[in-house]
Design an enzyme around this catalytic site. Structure first.
Site, mmCIF file in Angstrom:
data_model
loop_
_atom_site.group_PDB
_atom_site.id
_atom_site.type_symbol
_atom_site.label_atom_id
_atom_site.label_comp_id
_atom_site.label_asym_id
_atom_site.label_seq_id
_atom_site.Cartn_x
_atom_site.Cartn_y
_atom_site.Cartn_z
ATOM 1 N N PRO A 57 8.041 -31.592 24.194
ATOM 2 C CA PRO A 57 9.115 -32.482 23.743
ATOM 3 C C PRO A 57 8.745 -33.968 23.701
ATOM 4 C CG PRO A 57 10.016 -30.800 25.166
ATOM 5 C CD PRO A 57 8.510 -30.646 25.201
ATOM 6 N N ASN A 58 8.030 -34.451 24.711
ATOM 7 C CA ASN A 58 7.644 -35.860 24.729
ATOM 8 C C ASN A 58 6.691 -36.191 23.576
ATOM 9 O OD1 ASN A 58 7.882 -38.418 26.085
ATOM 10 N ND2 ASN A 58 5.720 -38.166 26.616
ATOM 11 N N THR A 59 5.812 -35.280 23.239
ATOM 12 C CA THR A 59 4.883 -35.481 22.128
ATOM 13 C C THR A 59 5.638 -35.545 20.811
ATOM 14 O OG1 THR A 59 3.121 -34.341 23.319
ATOM 15 C CG2 THR A 59 2.865 -34.510 20.934
ATOM 16 N N ASP A 107 -4.147 -31.693 15.301
ATOM 17 C CA ASP A 107 -3.095 -30.895 15.928
ATOM 18 C C ASP A 107 -1.722 -31.391 15.471
ATOM 19 O OD1 ASP A 107 -1.616 -29.249 17.564
ATOM 20 O OD2 ASP A 107 -2.080 -30.341 19.405
ATOM 21 N N LEU A 108 -1.243 -30.844 14.357
ATOM 22 C CA LEU A 108 0.042 -31.272 13.798
ATOM 23 C C LEU A 108 1.036 -30.117 13.749
ATOM 24 C CD1 LEU A 108 -1.285 -33.501 10.873
ATOM 25 C CD2 LEU A 108 -0.618 -34.199 13.181
ATOM 26 N N LYS A 109 1.001 -29.270 14.763
ATOM 27 C CA LYS A 109 1.929 -28.140 14.800
ATOM 28 C C LYS A 109 3.372 -28.637 14.886
ATOM 29 C CE LYS A 109 1.003 -27.526 19.702
ATOM 30 N NZ LYS A 109 -0.070 -28.499 19.805
ATOM 31 N N LEU A 110 4.298 -27.843 14.424
ATOM 32 C CA LEU A 110 5.695 -28.253 14.375
ATOM 33 C C LEU A 110 6.458 -28.014 15.676
ATOM 34 C CD1 LEU A 110 6.551 -27.058 10.776
ATOM 35 C CD2 LEU A 110 6.018 -29.373 11.543
ATOM 36 N N HIS A 111 5.875 -27.258 16.587
ATOM 37 C CA HIS A 111 6.507 -27.005 17.875
ATOM 38 C C HIS A 111 5.552 -27.500 18.941
ATOM 39 C CE1 HIS A 111 7.806 -24.738 21.437
ATOM 40 N NE2 HIS A 111 8.994 -24.861 20.906
ATOM 41 N N ASP A 112 5.999 -28.412 19.773
ATOM 42 C CA ASP A 112 5.090 -29.031 20.728
ATOM 43 C C ASP A 112 5.856 -29.452 21.972
ATOM 44 O OD1 ASP A 112 2.846 -30.330 21.892
ATOM 45 O OD2 ASP A 112 2.182 -31.035 19.944
#
Length: 78
Positions: free
Chosen positions: A67-69, A60-65
């Site tokens: 904020p803490n992640t 799971d390396l999506k660019l929108h996540d």
């Protein structure tokens, strides 16, 4: 077909603890999720080490996540 539905997140900077968790839970869960913090700390080598223990991985390396992640992922590469 497995009826297991649990995916355990491995986002941490403590590889030995992650490895122990995977070893202990590999027969109890469907898969493990590798996200920013894990991947930026341990890279493809860390991914491969976990994959040898349990091949069911959700990368799971999506660019929108969350904020803490994102923050913890960015801290991992600084």
């Amino acid at each position: 077909m497995s009826k297991k539905k649990i995916i355990v997140a491995l986002d941490s900077h403590k590889f030995n603890e992650i490895k122990k968790l995977v070893i202990n839970l590999k027969n109890e869960v469907y898969a493990f999720k590798i996200g920013y913090e894990f991947f930026f700390n341990f890279g493809i080598d860390g991914y491969k080490k976990i994959r040898k223990i349990c091949p069911n991985i959700f990368l799971d390396l999506k660019l929108h996540d969350i904020p803490n992640t994102v923050k913890n992922g960015i801290k991992a590469i600084n």
